[in-house]
Motif scaffolding. Structure first.
Motif, PDB file in Angstrom:
ATOM      1  N   TYR A  73     -12.992  33.807  68.524  1.00 39.53           N
ATOM      2  CA  TYR A  73     -12.389  32.486  68.589  1.00 39.53           C
ATOM      3  C   TYR A  73     -13.096  31.508  67.653  1.00 39.53           C
ATOM      4  CZ  TYR A  73      -9.732  34.251  72.536  1.00 39.53           C
ATOM      5  OH  TYR A  73      -8.883  34.983  73.325  1.00 39.53           O
ATOM      6  N   GLU A  74     -13.890  32.061  66.735  1.00 36.82           N
ATOM      7  CA  GLU A  74     -14.523  31.305  65.666  1.00 36.82           C
ATOM      8  C   GLU A  74     -14.329  32.068  64.365  1.00 36.82           C
ATOM      9  OE1 GLU A  74     -18.573  31.043  66.872  1.00 36.82           O
ATOM     10  OE2 GLU A  74     -18.173  29.679  68.547  1.00 36.82           O
TER      11      GLU A  74
ATOM     12  N   ARG B 185      -3.740  27.936  73.637  1.00 37.98           N
ATOM     13  CA  ARG B 185      -4.732  27.358  72.724  1.00 37.98           C
ATOM     14  C   ARG B 185      -5.552  28.449  72.053  1.00 37.98           C
ATOM     15  NH1 ARG B 185      -5.052  23.421  76.904  1.00 37.98           N
ATOM     16  NH2 ARG B 185      -6.712  24.603  77.926  1.00 37.98           N
ATOM     17  N   ASP B 186      -6.002  29.409  72.853  1.00 35.97           N
ATOM     18  CA  ASP B 186      -6.881  30.450  72.318  1.00 35.97           C
ATOM     19  C   ASP B 186      -6.166  31.372  71.345  1.00 35.97           C
ATOM     20  OD1 ASP B 186      -9.093  29.533  73.651  1.00 35.97           O
ATOM     21  OD2 ASP B 186      -8.993  31.011  75.274  1.00 35.97           O
TER      22      ASP B 186
ATOM     23  N   ALA C 263      -5.365  29.594  68.132  1.00 39.35           N
ATOM     24  CA  ALA C 263      -6.581  29.456  67.329  1.00 39.35           C
ATOM     25  C   ALA C 263      -6.970  30.788  66.703  1.00 39.35           C
ATOM     26  CB  ALA C 263      -7.721  28.922  68.192  1.00 39.35           C
TER      27      ALA C 263
ATOM     28  N   SER D 296      -4.743  31.385  63.742  1.00 42.39           N
ATOM     29  CA  SER D 296      -5.083  30.473  62.651  1.00 42.39           C
ATOM     30  C   SER D 296      -6.358  30.912  61.939  1.00 42.39           C
ATOM     31  CB  SER D 296      -5.248  29.052  63.197  1.00 42.39           C
ATOM     32  OG  SER D 296      -5.588  28.152  62.163  1.00 42.39           O
TER      33      SER D 296
ATOM     34  N   GLN E 208       2.721  29.059  65.667  1.00 47.75           N
ATOM     35  CA  GLN E 208       1.539  28.983  64.806  1.00 47.75           C
ATOM     36  C   GLN E 208       1.926  29.173  63.346  1.00 47.75           C
ATOM     37  OE1 GLN E 208      -0.449  31.266  62.867  1.00 47.75           O
ATOM     38  NE2 GLN E 208      -1.824  29.522  62.494  1.00 47.75           N
TER      39      GLN E 208
END
Length: 343
Positions: free
Chosen positions: A110-111, A165-166, A169, A172, A248
């Motif tokens: 998630y980063e 959300r997760d 993300a 993305s 997305q």
């Protein structure tokens, strides 16, 4: 509510380790393999790059250079994976496979994990249903550790919104890392219908909750600790996944498939109604769930409750499977990064 970090699996090679209790994950990879093979064949139908970079998010293991990044959280037992590499290198050398280089890449998916436009293919199996954190505002989900029929609508919505959300993300971030036209292949636990409390994604966790409540009744666990605990996961339906991919906007959804897997994959797949050895199956299922949840449960309830908790859980699962053979629903999606997608 006490926050729970995103879980790591049980490390090492002991009896309760993930390495010893990941038959269901191996079964899922086997069932998803034909779809993965089609994705790779289509990807190389016209050309093959000089260097092909692969990332496996959540960790697993081509005539040119192949660079493979194995990703998981920093607390993952990477040593167990790396110990298997000598045998892997021998096999690919025997098969006259081109040079292959493997590297560990610790960090949350998630980063950002990789350089921009550096990855050709991303694979992840049974990982993306884990959330980045426990959803907020779950105080009303008392005596539950996940969504159930008794959960208020606000609880179901909180889990869904956290997944939205997760996963958005996640898409993305990966769109920044994958080359234009690169592929992503994901397999994760989902559900077969729109109802988020359907038994095919919730019944197993209801039984684990029931085991915890038994410990509460025996004075081994505080009820307040159960009320403040929720699992950081969500098991979406097909439309929820497709909707997030559409909104997305970075990927084209090429393939969407689903299939069933027995809670205990070693049980006879030809028998559709019940298991023949409920006690053995109950223990197998308890071991597999313990392997993926023990660190999270122990950090909240303490190590002392783990053995009695999973002993009771194994019994409850056995009793359930003697009556009804509930299955996991696995979702498989294959996507192509759009040529001009904006991160």
């Amino acid at each position: 509510m006490v926050a729970v970090s995103v879980p790591c699996m049980n490390g090492g090679r002991g009896e309760t380790s993930y390495a010893k209790n990941s038959d269901i994950q191996r079964t899922v990879i086997s069932k998803a393999w034909p779809f993965l093979e089609e994705t790779i064949k289509d990807m190389f139908s016209s050309s093959f790059p000089g260097c092909f970079n692969v990332a496996d998010l959540g960790c697993s293991s081509g005539p040119n250079t192949l660079l493979v990044f194995l990703n998981d959280l920093p607390g993952n037992d990477f040593n167990s994976i790396f110990e298997s590499l000598p045998d892997f290198y021998k096999r690919i050398k025997k098969d006259k496979f081109g040079p292959c280089f493997i590297a560990g890449m610790p960090g949350s998916f998630y980063e950002r994990l990789f350089q921009s436009r550096s990855i050709n293919f991303i694979h992840s199996s049974y990982s993306v249903h884990w959330l980045s954190k426990v959803p907020e505002n779950l105080e009303t989900n008392k005596r539950n550790i996940y969504i159930t029929k008794s959960s208020p609508p606000s609880v179901c919505q909180a889990f869904l919104e956290q997944f939205q959300r997760d996963f958005s993300a996640f898409l993305s971030l990966r769109s920044e890392e994958i080359v234009s036209g690169g592929r992503m292949f994901l397999t994760f636990i989902g559900r077969s219908i729109a109802d988020p409390s359907s038994k095919d994604c919730c019944r197993l966790w209801e039984l684990l909750t029931k085991a915890l409540i038994q410990l509460v009744n025996e004075g081994l666990v505080e009820e307040a600790d159960v009320d403040s605990f929720n699992l950081p996961c969500y098991f979406p339906c097909e439309e929820e996944v497709k909707s997030i991919v559409r909104e997305q906007g970075s990927f084209i959804l090429d393939t969407f498939e689903s299939f069933e897997v027995n809670w205990d994959p070693s049980d006879d797949v030809n028998n559709k109604s019940f298991v023949f050895n409920k006690d053995r199956c109950g223990q197998n299922v308890a071991n597999s769930i313990r392997a993926v949840t023990e660190p999270t449960l122990a950090s909240h309830f303490g190590n002392a409750v783990i053995d009695p908790l999973f002993a009771r859980f194994a019994t409850l699962v056995a009793e359930h499977l003697a009556v009804e053979k509930t299955k996991h629903i696995s979702l498989v999606i294959s996507m192509t990064r759009k040529q001009h997608a904006q991160p």
